[in-house]
Motif scaffolding. Structure first.
Motif, PDB file in Angstrom:
ATOM      1  N   TYR A  18       0.841  -1.205   0.000  1.00  0.00           N
ATOM      2  CA  TYR A  18       0.000   0.000   0.000  1.00  0.00           C
ATOM      3  C   TYR A  18       0.873   1.251   0.000  1.00  0.00           C
TER       4      TYR A  18
ATOM      5  N   LEU B  75       1.010   3.902  -3.224  1.00  0.00           N
ATOM      6  CA  LEU B  75       0.635   5.297  -3.019  1.00  0.00           C
ATOM      7  C   LEU B  75       1.757   6.231  -3.446  1.00  0.00           C
TER       8      LEU B  75
ATOM      9  N   ARG C  80      -9.247   2.246   6.074  1.00  0.00           N
ATOM     10  CA  ARG C  80      -8.378   3.308   5.535  1.00  0.00           C
ATOM     11  C   ARG C  80      -8.110   3.071   4.049  1.00  0.00           C
TER      12      ARG C  80
ATOM     13  N   SER D  39      -9.174   5.512   0.926  1.00  0.00           N
ATOM     14  CA  SER D  39      -8.180   6.082   0.013  1.00  0.00           C
ATOM     15  C   SER D  39      -8.602   5.894  -1.443  1.00  0.00           C
TER      16      SER D  39
ATOM     17  N   HIS E   2       0.668   9.750   5.486  1.00  0.00           N
ATOM     18  CA  HIS E   2      -0.788   9.730   5.357  1.00  0.00           C
ATOM     19  C   HIS E   2      -1.398  11.128   5.192  1.00  0.00           C
TER      20      HIS E   2
ATOM     21  N   TYR F 273      -0.989  12.253   1.589  1.00  0.00           N
ATOM     22  CA  TYR F 273      -1.843  11.505   0.673  1.00  0.00           C
ATOM     23  C   TYR F 273      -3.310  11.887   0.832  1.00  0.00           C
ATOM     24  N   GLU F 274      -3.719  12.204   2.044  1.00  0.00           N
ATOM     25  CA  GLU F 274      -5.094  12.648   2.259  1.00  0.00           C
ATOM     26  C   GLU F 274      -5.336  13.999   1.597  1.00  0.00           C
TER      27      GLU F 274
ATOM     28  N   ARG G 261      -5.742  13.386  -2.008  1.00  0.00           N
ATOM     29  CA  ARG G 261      -7.045  12.779  -2.308  1.00  0.00           C
ATOM     30  C   ARG G 261      -8.189  13.791  -2.245  1.00  0.00           C
TER      31      ARG G 261
END
Length: 487
Positions: A119, A123, A196, A200, A419, A422-423, A426
């Protein structure tokens, strides 16, 4: 002693890249090639759950580096690394040893760790080796790159299998530095992490193949089959100890004491919300030494996208906060919370707003914030007042997703790996400032990392195929991977 020799051999092999031959090291027939799976679990857990990284704080507009130009902070990075494949080799070995000694609990954990590491890789890059990855002992040194959609399908399937393999009848795992052998807590982690992964994929919620909304609801609506975190006691946290090799990563670090400062937009966000976590994250500015520790006026930051010289001037003038001294003065500081109950509550709140599951999004939102301030050890009176103020305001129509992501972002400080970045990628929240004059990359926030140089030499056919398939314009930090397209 056998474990030590095995570990050294594996690390040496990893130094030559994820896909390069390492059979030249040879095998000594007088030394065992077997290792207890619990010893491997300890090493894997130390690597995977240590998610404290100042580079994330720089890229995510939480901290600023002032002793030079940081490519991470100014979005000028290029190539990423395949380090996770070194850990994947250990995971595969743990799985082999677990099968050898008949311990399916460790096989289930191996499925979780393989999912976690893959993962992280997908990503970062997009398509990566998955099906054939880390199989050098099978003479497979140039693995093909799986497509990202297939990788996510495989990750979700593996997590489903891992959950099914663990139950109340499972034996405790040994050398477990995360949950002290509590299998049911591992089961909760597997399912919480699955949520999670599913979130994503929010831009792919229309996919008929992945069935993201249905899988999310299946976990939420079946707690007996899919238990998830119930409190902060379930958090996946790596604890630090005042022992060589086990101390907080930035203990006695010089840069964090002298060259790293709080970022302006992050400090202002906390001040705007009257969020007492500011007092746990930051130190007062030198010019505010006379003010009380809980006076919001005593804290200030410097612009992450600002020109280096301007940032230095503000620092020299005494108008910028350093990070709280506990991050470099305490050998134990705080555990690294890799996956948390607070994150889970905010995940569910977002899922409700997206129509994936039923429930009251505001309740989960408030629960998530309460859990986050508790785990950072905000004094009880301050925490209660803050949560009450949030509850009074609640979620504002049209801004609900933004508010939820902002709270996840605040809670991620010095804890959650990449994280928060990446959030933001997104959802677009928070908006990272790029207008200060220092940002390169034509003022853009990168969407990925380019593949490692070593792959171009050692696995050129497969990597070129993957690049051509995904990015017709070539390997580029601004290219849009499958995950980010709307479906």
């Amino acid at each position: 002693m056998h474990m030590k020799r095995l570990y050294i051999l594996l690390v040496l092999s990893g130094l030559f890249g994820a896909c390069k031959k390492f059979d030249s090291f040879g095998t000594d027939p007088n030394k065992t090639t077997q290792a207890s799976p619990d010893l491997l679990l300890n090493t894997i857990s130390q690597h995977v759950f240590n998610q404290v990284d100042l580079n994330v704080a720089l890229a995510s507009r939480q901290m600023v580096y002032t002793d030079g130009v940081s490519n991470v902070q100014y979005y000028g990075w290029q190539r990423g690394g395949f380090d996770e494949y070194n850990d994947l080799r250990l995971v595969y070995r743990m799985e082999q040893e677990a099968n050898r000694v008949g311990r399916p609990e460790y096989v289930a954990l191996a499925k979780f760790f393989k999912s976690w590491l893959t993962y992280e890789l997908t990503l970062r890059f997009g398509d990566v080796p998955y099906t054939d990855a880390a199989k050098g002992d099978e003479q497979l040194y140039t693995p093909a790159y799986d497509q990202q959609a297939d990788i996510f399908a495989g990750i979700l399937a593996a997590l489903e299998e891992a959950n099914a393999m663990l139950g109340t009848e499972s034996l405790p795992v040994l050398n477990d530095i995360i949950y002290d052998g509590d299998i049911m807590k591992w089961k909760k982690l597997i399912n919480t992490f699955s949520l999670r992964v599913l979130m994503s994929l929010s831009r792919k919620e229309g996919s008929m193949t992945l069935n993201i909304k249905q899988k999310f609801a299946q976990i939420i609506n079946n707690p007996g089959q899919y238990p998830i975190f119930e409190s902060n006691a379930d958090n996946a946290s790596l604890r630090y100890y005042d022992l060589v090799g086990n101390r907080y990563p930035y203990f006695n670090n010089n840069d964090i004491q002298t060259a790293e400062y709080m970022e302006e937009s992050f400090v202002n966000l906390l001040k705007e919300l009257r969020d007492p976590r500011l007092f746990r994250y930051a130190a007062k500015t030198p010019n505010a030494a006379a003010l009380a520790d809980d006076d919001f006026n005593a804290y200030a930051g410097v612009l992450g996208s600002g020109i280096l010289s301007a940032n230095r001037e503000k620092v020299i003038a005494g108008d910028v906060s350093k990070i709280n001294a506990r991050y470099y003065n305490s050998a134990t500081n705080e555990p690294c919370k890799t996956v948390s109950y607070a994150e889970l509550q905010l995940l569910i709140a977002e899922a409700i707003l997206r129509g994936w599951v039923g429930g009251n999004a505001s309740d989960y939102y408030i629960n998530g914030i309460a859990a986050a301030v508790e785990e950072i050890q905000v004094p009880a009176e301050q925490a209660a007042a803050y949560v009450a103020s949030i509850a009074q305001t609640g979620l504002v129509a049209g801004r609900e997703i933004e508010q939820i992501i902002m709270q996840k972002y605040i809670a991620s400080f010095m804890n959650n790996g990449w994280h928060p970045f990446y959030e933001q990628r997104r959802t677009g929240f928070p908006v990272f400032n790029v207008a200060g004059g220092g940002v390169v990359n034509n003022g853009r926030i990168p969407k990925r990392w380019m593949y490692p140089d070593g792959e171009l030499t050692n696995n050129s056919e497969h990597i070129m195929e993957a690049i051509t398939r995904q990015f017709p314009q070539g390997d580029d930090i601004n290219a849009e991977m499958w995950l980010l397209t709307i479906e």
